[in-house]
Design a protein around this motif. Structure first.
Motif, PDB file in Angstrom:
ATOM      1  N   ILE A   1       0.791  -1.399   0.164  1.00  0.00           N
ATOM      2  CA  ILE A   1       0.111   0.051  -0.150  1.00  0.00           C
ATOM      3  C   ILE A   1       1.226   1.174   0.107  1.00  0.00           C
ATOM      4  CG2 ILE A   1      -1.955   1.242   1.090  1.00  0.00           C
ATOM      5  CD1 ILE A   1      -3.297  -1.585   2.514  1.00  0.00           C
ATOM      6  N   PHE A   2       0.623   2.135  -1.137  1.00  0.00           N
ATOM      7  CA  PHE A   2       1.413   3.393  -0.646  1.00  0.00           C
ATOM      8  C   PHE A   2       0.030   4.403  -0.708  1.00  0.00           C
ATOM      9  CE2 PHE A   2       4.198   0.264  -3.124  1.00  0.00           C
ATOM     10  CZ  PHE A   2       5.191   0.392  -3.051  1.00  0.00           C
ATOM     11  N   THR A   3       0.773   6.055  -0.504  1.00  0.00           N
ATOM     12  CA  THR A   3      -0.648   6.957  -0.410  1.00  0.00           C
ATOM     13  C   THR A   3       0.263   7.678  -1.666  1.00  0.00           C
ATOM     14  OG1 THR A   3       0.946   8.019   1.312  1.00  0.00           O
ATOM     15  CG2 THR A   3      -0.050   6.406   1.937  1.00  0.00           C
ATOM     16  N   GLN A   4      -0.174   8.963  -1.797  1.00  0.00           N
ATOM     17  CA  GLN A   4       0.846  10.101  -2.573  1.00  0.00           C
ATOM     18  C   GLN A   4      -0.171  11.004  -1.559  1.00  0.00           C
ATOM     19  OE1 GLN A   4      -1.010  11.014  -6.629  1.00  0.00           O
ATOM     20  NE2 GLN A   4       0.332  12.996  -6.355  1.00  0.00           N
ATOM     21  N   ARG A   5       1.139  12.155  -0.995  1.00  0.00           N
ATOM     22  CA  ARG A   5       1.378  13.204  -0.133  1.00  0.00           C
ATOM     23  C   ARG A   5       0.116  14.008  -0.323  1.00  0.00           C
ATOM     24  NH1 ARG A   5       4.172  12.929   4.372  1.00  0.00           N
ATOM     25  NH2 ARG A   5       4.578  15.026   4.988  1.00  0.00           N
ATOM     26  N   THR A   6      -0.694  15.122   0.542  1.00  0.00           N
ATOM     27  CA  THR A   6      -1.386  16.227  -0.728  1.00  0.00           C
ATOM     28  C   THR A   6       0.527  17.055  -1.156  1.00  0.00           C
ATOM     29  OG1 THR A   6      -1.731  17.570   1.345  1.00  0.00           O
ATOM     30  CG2 THR A   6      -2.988  15.937   0.357  1.00  0.00           C
ATOM     31  N   ALA A   7      -0.043  18.117  -2.027  1.00  0.00           N
ATOM     32  CA  ALA A   7       0.555  19.696  -2.024  1.00  0.00           C
ATOM     33  C   ALA A   7       0.651  20.298  -1.977  1.00  0.00           C
ATOM     34  CB  ALA A   7       0.198  19.896  -3.736  1.00  0.00           C
TER      35      ALA A   7
ATOM     36  N   GLU B   1      -3.576   4.549  10.657  1.00  0.00           N
ATOM     37  CA  GLU B   1      -5.272   4.431  10.308  1.00  0.00           C
ATOM     38  C   GLU B   1      -5.262   5.969  10.636  1.00  0.00           C
ATOM     39  OE1 GLU B   1      -8.391   1.441  13.469  1.00  0.00           O
ATOM     40  OE2 GLU B   1      -7.008   3.407  14.935  1.00  0.00           O
ATOM     41  N   GLU B   2      -4.837   6.824  11.038  1.00  0.00           N
ATOM     42  CA  GLU B   2      -4.899   8.685  11.026  1.00  0.00           C
ATOM     43  C   GLU B   2      -5.539   9.327   9.197  1.00  0.00           C
ATOM     44  OE1 GLU B   2      -2.125  10.383  14.007  1.00  0.00           O
ATOM     45  OE2 GLU B   2      -3.422   9.559  15.357  1.00  0.00           O
ATOM     46  N   GLU B   3      -4.053   8.238   8.332  1.00  0.00           N
ATOM     47  CA  GLU B   3      -4.458   9.136   7.105  1.00  0.00           C
ATOM     48  C   GLU B   3      -4.709   8.059   6.142  1.00  0.00           C
ATOM     49  OE1 GLU B   3      -0.133   8.300   5.748  1.00  0.00           O
ATOM     50  OE2 GLU B   3       1.002   9.721   7.567  1.00  0.00           O
ATOM     51  N   ILE B   4      -5.260   7.257   6.459  1.00  0.00           N
ATOM     52  CA  ILE B   4      -5.769   6.390   4.869  1.00  0.00           C
ATOM     53  C   ILE B   4      -6.979   5.657   5.952  1.00  0.00           C
ATOM     54  CG2 ILE B   4      -3.770   5.545   4.114  1.00  0.00           C
ATOM     55  CD1 ILE B   4      -3.735   3.305   4.421  1.00  0.00           C
TER      56      ILE B   4
ATOM     57  N   ASN C   1     -10.083   5.108   4.231  1.00  0.00           N
ATOM     58  CA  ASN C   1     -11.034   6.492   4.390  1.00  0.00           C
ATOM     59  C   ASN C   1     -10.054   7.409   4.402  1.00  0.00           C
ATOM     60  OD1 ASN C   1     -12.577   8.519   4.368  1.00  0.00           O
ATOM     61  ND2 ASN C   1     -13.046   7.992   6.998  1.00  0.00           N
ATOM     62  N   LEU C   2      -9.283   8.214   3.604  1.00  0.00           N
ATOM     63  CA  LEU C   2      -8.242   8.981   3.182  1.00  0.00           C
ATOM     64  C   LEU C   2      -8.498  10.211   4.067  1.00  0.00           C
ATOM     65  CD1 LEU C   2      -7.498   8.911  -0.280  1.00  0.00           C
ATOM     66  CD2 LEU C   2      -6.724   7.513   1.899  1.00  0.00           C
ATOM     67  N   ASN C   3      -7.519  10.844   4.919  1.00  0.00           N
ATOM     68  CA  ASN C   3      -7.402  12.843   5.324  1.00  0.00           C
ATOM     69  C   ASN C   3      -7.283  13.105   4.588  1.00  0.00           C
ATOM     70  OD1 ASN C   3      -6.519  14.446   6.405  1.00  0.00           O
ATOM     71  ND2 ASN C   3      -5.406  13.090   8.082  1.00  0.00           N
ATOM     72  N   PRO C   4      -8.340  13.713   3.625  1.00  0.00           N
ATOM     73  CA  PRO C   4      -7.558  15.031   2.770  1.00  0.00           C
ATOM     74  C   PRO C   4      -6.765  15.954   2.762  1.00  0.00           C
ATOM     75  CG  PRO C   4     -10.064  15.702   3.769  1.00  0.00           C
ATOM     76  CD  PRO C   4      -9.054  13.767   4.378  1.00  0.00           C
TER      77      PRO C   4
ATOM     78  N   GLU D   1      -3.692  15.233   4.925  1.00  0.00           N
ATOM     79  CA  GLU D   1      -2.087  14.638   4.239  1.00  0.00           C
ATOM     80  C   GLU D   1      -2.385  13.875   3.094  1.00  0.00           C
ATOM     81  OE1 GLU D   1      -0.561  13.267   7.707  1.00  0.00           O
ATOM     82  OE2 GLU D   1      -2.056  13.688   9.042  1.00  0.00           O
ATOM     83  N   VAL D   2      -3.186  12.871   2.303  1.00  0.00           N
ATOM     84  CA  VAL D   2      -3.284  12.593   1.852  1.00  0.00           C
ATOM     85  C   VAL D   2      -4.430  12.459   0.578  1.00  0.00           C
ATOM     86  CG1 VAL D   2      -3.627   9.658   1.215  1.00  0.00           C
ATOM     87  CG2 VAL D   2      -2.932  10.481   2.566  1.00  0.00           C
ATOM     88  N   ALA D   3      -3.534  12.495  -0.790  1.00  0.00           N
ATOM     89  CA  ALA D   3      -4.171  13.050  -1.931  1.00  0.00           C
ATOM     90  C   ALA D   3      -5.223  11.209  -2.732  1.00  0.00           C
ATOM     91  CB  ALA D   3      -3.025  13.493  -3.493  1.00  0.00           C
ATOM     92  N   ASP D   4      -4.378  10.099  -2.547  1.00  0.00           N
ATOM     93  CA  ASP D   4      -4.351   9.122  -2.864  1.00  0.00           C
ATOM     94  C   ASP D   4      -4.103   8.594  -2.186  1.00  0.00           C
ATOM     95  OD1 ASP D   4      -5.876   7.685  -5.141  1.00  0.00           O
ATOM     96  OD2 ASP D   4      -4.479   7.844  -6.626  1.00  0.00           O
ATOM     97  N   VAL D   5      -4.275   7.034  -2.516  1.00  0.00           N
ATOM     98  CA  VAL D   5      -3.575   5.195  -2.555  1.00  0.00           C
ATOM     99  C   VAL D   5      -4.348   4.474  -3.132  1.00  0.00           C
ATOM    100  CG1 VAL D   5      -6.060   4.688  -1.049  1.00  0.00           C
ATOM    101  CG2 VAL D   5      -4.004   3.907  -0.267  1.00  0.00           C
ATOM    102  N   PHE D   6      -2.801   3.723  -3.527  1.00  0.00           N
ATOM    103  CA  PHE D   6      -2.456   3.041  -4.592  1.00  0.00           C
ATOM    104  C   PHE D   6      -1.920   1.518  -3.686  1.00  0.00           C
ATOM    105  CE2 PHE D   6       0.775   5.783  -5.225  1.00  0.00           C
ATOM    106  CZ  PHE D   6       1.168   4.927  -5.669  1.00  0.00           C
ATOM    107  N   GLU D   7      -1.805   0.715  -4.309  1.00  0.00           N
ATOM    108  CA  GLU D   7      -1.287  -0.373  -4.663  1.00  0.00           C
ATOM    109  C   GLU D   7      -0.039  -1.181  -5.787  1.00  0.00           C
ATOM    110  OE1 GLU D   7      -4.154  -3.132  -3.753  1.00  0.00           O
ATOM    111  OE2 GLU D   7      -5.193  -1.971  -2.136  1.00  0.00           O
ATOM    112  N   VAL D   8       0.823  -1.533  -5.199  1.00  0.00           N
ATOM    113  CA  VAL D   8       1.945  -2.308  -6.435  1.00  0.00           C
ATOM    114  C   VAL D   8       2.099  -3.612  -6.129  1.00  0.00           C
ATOM    115  CG1 VAL D   8       4.090  -1.745  -7.424  1.00  0.00           C
ATOM    116  CG2 VAL D   8       2.632   0.449  -6.527  1.00  0.00           C
ATOM    117  N   PRO D   9       2.077  -4.607  -6.851  1.00  0.00           N
ATOM    118  CA  PRO D   9       2.655  -5.798  -6.925  1.00  0.00           C
ATOM    119  C   PRO D   9       3.932  -5.875  -6.399  1.00  0.00           C
ATOM    120  CG  PRO D   9       1.352  -5.701  -8.799  1.00  0.00           C
ATOM    121  CD  PRO D   9       1.541  -4.308  -8.467  1.00  0.00           C
ATOM    122  N   LEU D  10       4.059  -6.525  -5.417  1.00  0.00           N
ATOM    123  CA  LEU D  10       5.268  -7.244  -4.325  1.00  0.00           C
ATOM    124  C   LEU D  10       6.562  -7.698  -5.350  1.00  0.00           C
ATOM    125  CD1 LEU D  10       6.800  -6.989  -1.888  1.00  0.00           C
ATOM    126  CD2 LEU D  10       6.220  -9.328  -1.684  1.00  0.00           C
TER     127      LEU D  10
END
Length: 210
Positions: free
Chosen positions: A67-73, A105-108, A146-149, A151-160
């Protein structure tokens, strides 16, 4: 049946095994520190704040996903960048595992009851002023986020399997404090995983899969 190399079960087994081999100096010999040995004396002189990130492998199928996040600008540090969920270790956190799970938990909105910590990586000494402990964990599937707007603009997953293929580990460089500094990057489906986050991914590869 033998475990798939990139399953969450195999990730758990390898995470536990390598955690037992970590020493106080392990951070010097992996990832970005190994790429940039000239930065080691500089970072050792800095007063670093403790932080933790959650490297969460979803336990679903034969190819776990991280699980990865993209931080807000608008964030003050590392704005807009790809990151693992995480942040500063607070006084009420009894260890870095608790800090990483709380921050996720707080961020996503990732329910910490679904998070099973299975190991750590060597600390990442960041020139931005943090001593970051990557907490390796396995997450039960079926969660909702549930993203904290703020701090986090988006969340996505990448295969190991993608992340642990060194063919996907590109090299870049830039200037920091007047000197050239090298870094890893792992472009994935239009997203640029680089900097500290890619450095941590590289350490996972070096210590668990190389």
């Amino acid at each position: 049946m033998s475990l798939s190399l990139y399953s969450a079960a195999e990730f758990r087994k390898r995470a536990i095994a390598q955690t037992q081999t970590i020493t106080a100096d392990s951070w010097r010999d992996t990832g970005d520190a190994k790429l940039n040995p000239a930065t080691i004396p500089h970072v050792e002189e800095m007063k670093l704040k403790d932080a933790a990130v959650l490297v969460a492998a979803i336990d679903e199928g034969e190819d776990a996903r991280l699980i990865f996040t993209q931080r807000t600008a608008t964030l003050r540090k590392h704005s807009g960048q790809i990151a693992f969920p995480g942040g500063a270790v607070d006084d009420e956190d009894h260890d870095v595992e608790a800090a990483a799970a709380r921050e996720a938990e707080e961020e996503i909105g990732l329910d910490r009851r679904l998070v099973e910590p299975v190991g750590r990586l060597p600390d990442y000494m960041a020139l931005s002023g943090f001593r970051i402990t990557p907490v390796l964990a396995v997450v039960r599937p079926g969660f909702s986020l549930n993203l904290n707007p703020t701090e986090v603009a988006d969340v996505f997953e990448v295969p190991l399997s993608f992340l642990m293929d060194p063919a996907n580990h590109e090299m870049g460089s830039g200037v920091w404090l007047g000197s050239e500094r090298h870094y890893y990057r792992m472009p994935y489906e239009g997203r640029n995983i680089w900097g500290i986050t890619a450095g941590i991914v590289r350490v996972i590869y070096e210590r668990l899969y190389a």
